[in-house]
Write a protein that holds these residues in place. Structure first.
Motif, PDB file in Angstrom:
ATOM      1  N   GLY A   1       0.791  -1.222   0.000  1.00  0.00           N
ATOM      2  CA  GLY A   1       0.000   0.000   0.000  1.00  0.00           C
ATOM      3  C   GLY A   1       0.825   1.274   0.000  1.00  0.00           C
ATOM      4  O   GLY A   1       0.277   2.356   0.230  1.00  0.00           O
ATOM      5  N   PHE A   2       2.108   1.173  -0.232  1.00  0.00           N
ATOM      6  CA  PHE A   2       2.983   2.343  -0.257  1.00  0.00           C
ATOM      7  C   PHE A   2       3.956   2.186  -1.412  1.00  0.00           C
ATOM      8  O   PHE A   2       4.595   1.135  -1.562  1.00  0.00           O
ATOM      9  N   THR A   3       4.049   3.209  -2.231  1.00  0.00           N
ATOM     10  CA  THR A   3       4.976   3.226  -3.361  1.00  0.00           C
ATOM     11  C   THR A   3       6.169   4.099  -3.008  1.00  0.00           C
ATOM     12  O   THR A   3       6.006   5.280  -2.674  1.00  0.00           O
ATOM     13  N   PHE A   4       7.341   3.517  -3.063  1.00  0.00           N
ATOM     14  CA  PHE A   4       8.550   4.270  -2.734  1.00  0.00           C
ATOM     15  C   PHE A   4       8.805   5.304  -3.827  1.00  0.00           C
ATOM     16  O   PHE A   4       8.883   4.954  -5.012  1.00  0.00           O
ATOM     17  N   PRO A   5       8.930   6.572  -3.457  1.00  0.00           N
ATOM     18  CA  PRO A   5       9.113   7.616  -4.480  1.00  0.00           C
ATOM     19  C   PRO A   5      10.490   7.532  -5.126  1.00  0.00           C
ATOM     20  O   PRO A   5      11.495   7.267  -4.468  1.00  0.00           O
ATOM     21  N   SER A   6      10.505   7.757  -6.424  1.00  0.00           N
ATOM     22  CA  SER A   6      11.786   7.785  -7.125  1.00  0.00           C
ATOM     23  C   SER A   6      12.531   9.092  -6.880  1.00  0.00           C
ATOM     24  O   SER A   6      13.766   9.131  -6.897  1.00  0.00           O
ATOM     25  N   ASP A   7      11.791  10.171  -6.653  1.00  0.00           N
ATOM     26  CA  ASP A   7      12.385  11.473  -6.326  1.00  0.00           C
ATOM     27  C   ASP A   7      12.018  11.822  -4.894  1.00  0.00           C
ATOM     28  O   ASP A   7      10.842  11.993  -4.565  1.00  0.00           O
ATOM     29  N   ILE A   8      13.015  11.923  -4.040  1.00  0.00           N
ATOM     30  CA  ILE A   8      12.739  12.153  -2.622  1.00  0.00           C
ATOM     31  C   ILE A   8      12.220  13.562  -2.367  1.00  0.00           C
ATOM     32  O   ILE A   8      11.551  13.810  -1.363  1.00  0.00           O
ATOM     33  N   SER A   9      12.485  14.507  -3.272  1.00  0.00           N
ATOM     34  CA  SER A   9      11.982  15.870  -3.096  1.00  0.00           C
ATOM     35  C   SER A   9      10.464  15.916  -3.156  1.00  0.00           C
ATOM     36  O   SER A   9       9.827  16.708  -2.451  1.00  0.00           O
ATOM     37  N   ASN A  10       9.864  15.043  -3.992  1.00  0.00           N
ATOM     38  CA  ASN A  10       8.401  14.986  -4.057  1.00  0.00           C
ATOM     39  C   ASN A  10       7.813  14.478  -2.751  1.00  0.00           C
ATOM     40  O   ASN A  10       6.755  14.938  -2.312  1.00  0.00           O
ATOM     41  N   PHE A  11       8.492  13.531  -2.120  1.00  0.00           N
ATOM     42  CA  PHE A  11       8.000  13.000  -0.845  1.00  0.00           C
ATOM     43  C   PHE A  11       8.146  14.037   0.267  1.00  0.00           C
ATOM     44  O   PHE A  11       7.245  14.194   1.095  1.00  0.00           O
ATOM     45  N   LEU A  12       9.271  14.751   0.287  1.00  0.00           N
ATOM     46  CA  LEU A  12       9.501  15.744   1.334  1.00  0.00           C
ATOM     47  C   LEU A  12       8.661  16.998   1.132  1.00  0.00           C
ATOM     48  O   LEU A  12       8.429  17.741   2.084  1.00  0.00           O
TER      49      LEU A  12
ATOM     50  N   VAL B   1       9.467  19.642  -0.533  1.00  0.00           N
ATOM     51  CA  VAL B   1      10.305  20.809  -0.828  1.00  0.00           C
ATOM     52  C   VAL B   1      11.559  20.335  -1.545  1.00  0.00           C
ATOM     53  O   VAL B   1      11.932  19.159  -1.475  1.00  0.00           O
ATOM     54  N   ASN B   2      12.179  21.269  -2.232  1.00  0.00           N
ATOM     55  CA  ASN B   2      13.495  20.997  -2.803  1.00  0.00           C
ATOM     56  C   ASN B   2      14.531  21.171  -1.699  1.00  0.00           C
ATOM     57  O   ASN B   2      14.692  22.264  -1.159  1.00  0.00           O
ATOM     58  N   VAL B   3      15.203  20.093  -1.348  1.00  0.00           N
ATOM     59  CA  VAL B   3      16.074  20.114  -0.170  1.00  0.00           C
ATOM     60  C   VAL B   3      17.203  21.119  -0.334  1.00  0.00           C
ATOM     61  O   VAL B   3      17.505  21.907   0.582  1.00  0.00           O
ATOM     62  N   SER B   4      17.850  21.138  -1.475  1.00  0.00           N
ATOM     63  CA  SER B   4      18.991  22.038  -1.663  1.00  0.00           C
ATOM     64  C   SER B   4      18.568  23.500  -1.590  1.00  0.00           C
ATOM     65  O   SER B   4      19.227  24.317  -0.937  1.00  0.00           O
ATOM     66  N   SER B   5      17.438  23.848  -2.235  1.00  0.00           N
ATOM     67  CA  SER B   5      16.981  25.240  -2.187  1.00  0.00           C
ATOM     68  C   SER B   5      16.513  25.626  -0.791  1.00  0.00           C
ATOM     69  O   SER B   5      16.733  26.764  -0.340  1.00  0.00           O
ATOM     70  N   GLU B   6      15.876  24.685  -0.071  1.00  0.00           N
ATOM     71  CA  GLU B   6      15.426  24.983   1.286  1.00  0.00           C
ATOM     72  C   GLU B   6      16.605  25.209   2.222  1.00  0.00           C
ATOM     73  O   GLU B   6      16.586  26.117   3.060  1.00  0.00           O
ATOM     74  N   VAL B   7      17.645  24.395   2.082  1.00  0.00           N
ATOM     75  CA  VAL B   7      18.829  24.555   2.923  1.00  0.00           C
ATOM     76  C   VAL B   7      19.530  25.874   2.610  1.00  0.00           C
ATOM     77  O   VAL B   7      19.985  26.592   3.523  1.00  0.00           O
ATOM     78  N   LYS B   8      19.617  26.234   1.337  1.00  0.00           N
ATOM     79  CA  LYS B   8      20.235  27.506   0.968  1.00  0.00           C
ATOM     80  C   LYS B   8      19.428  28.689   1.517  1.00  0.00           C
ATOM     81  O   LYS B   8      19.987  29.696   1.941  1.00  0.00           O
ATOM     82  N   LYS B   9      18.102  28.548   1.510  1.00  0.00           N
ATOM     83  CA  LYS B   9      17.254  29.616   2.022  1.00  0.00           C
ATOM     84  C   LYS B   9      17.464  29.803   3.522  1.00  0.00           C
ATOM     85  O   LYS B   9      17.570  30.930   4.018  1.00  0.00           O
ATOM     86  N   GLN B  10      17.521  28.685   4.256  1.00  0.00           N
ATOM     87  CA  GLN B  10      17.752  28.775   5.700  1.00  0.00           C
ATOM     88  C   GLN B  10      19.135  29.353   5.999  1.00  0.00           C
ATOM     89  O   GLN B  10      19.291  30.164   6.916  1.00  0.00           O
ATOM     90  N   LYS B  11      20.128  28.939   5.227  1.00  0.00           N
ATOM     91  CA  LYS B  11      21.484  29.452   5.436  1.00  0.00           C
ATOM     92  C   LYS B  11      21.540  30.956   5.192  1.00  0.00           C
ATOM     93  O   LYS B  11      22.199  31.699   5.944  1.00  0.00           O
TER      94      LYS B  11
END
Length: 261
Positions: free
Chosen positions: A182-193, A195-205
């Motif tokens: 009943g759960f499909t593992f996402p191929s792109d982890i950004s869709n699961f999270l 947010v775009n992890v790299s852009s979010e980290v840059k924004k926080q920094k």
């Protein structure tokens, strides 16, 4: 081919999650919260520190490090060079369990980074107002180190998930043993999270680096010194500055734990 990469990324993720750095910072955070519990129950930076500690507790209770170590122990250390050699590999249920835990760990660490950023901004804001100088000074340094360490841990977990997903596809093609249904593992982890992890980290920094400098109270404790120092007169200049700091009269507050009006 993917077994050495999977073992290497497992070891890197475990090192960044349970290394001496995150462990020491977690102990300091718990000690600070314990010392200031009765005095700062409604202080905003203190409440933000409690949210950071709650994220760390949840990350510890989910036993992500133990699960990754178990997976690394199932990977054989030596591989046969022959093309048709048989080799034991982790099963599909084990890979699915670790992949699901890695997804949850990434989501939780992303929340932890956001809490660290908000608590850091609050600490610097109250530090500029000269309120609870000791607590906010310790908290700002502590939160910045936690943010850097768990940002690296998040990056290693994202890399580990990519290899886990490839391994899961290869093992499921060999022998179908689905464990999590009943759960499909996402191929792109950004869709699961979400947010775009790299852009979010840059924004926080960027938010943390563009915060107002909290050096107004430090200038009162340490008088201004010339920036350019020649190599020949370094020792002489250091002795002069030390004597100047020792001889200056600094008004000492009555209680460093009380806000300065």
């Amino acid at each position: 081919r993917w077994l050495p990469a999977l073992r290497r990324l497992c070891g890197l993720a475990v090192k960044r999650l349970s290394g001496p750095g995150p462990t020491a910072e977690g102990r300091v955070l718990r000690a600070v919260l314990y010392v200031y519990h009765n005095r700062l129950l409604r202080h905003r930076p203190y409440l933000a520190l409690q949210q950071v500690e709650q994220c760390l507790k949840r990350l510890w209770k989910m036993n992500l490090v133990g699960c990754i170590e178990t997976l690394a122990g199932l990977i054989p250390k030596e591989n046969e060079p022959q093309a048709h050699a048989e080799c034991l590999v982790p099963s599909q249920p084990m890979l699915e369990t670790v992949a699901l835990k890695v997804l949850g760990g990434c989501k939780l660490i992303l929340r932890l980074l956001d809490c660290c950023c908000k608590a850091f901004l609050l600490s610097v804001q109250h530090l500029c107002l000269e309120e609870f100088i000791l607590l906010n000074t310790v908290a700002s340094g502590l939160l910045s180190r936690l943010w850097i360490q768990y940002r690296c841990a998040l990056q290693s977990l994202i890399s580990l998930y990519g290899v886990l997903l490839t391994s899961l596809h290869l093992v499921s093609e060999t022998q179908q043993m689905p464990y999590i249904k009943g759960f499909t593992f996402p191929s792109d982890i950004s869709n699961f999270l979400g947010v775009n992890v790299s852009s979010e980290v840059k924004k926080q920094k960027a938010r943390m680096l563009t915060t107002k400098k909290s050096t107004s109270w430090m200038k009162k404790l340490f008088p201004g010194m010339p920036e350019a120092v020649s190599e020949v007169g370094k020792k002489r200049h250091f002795a002069t500055c030390r004597s100047a700091v020792k001889n200056c009269s600094i008004p000492c507050p009555t209680d460093i734990g009380e806000p300065v009006l």
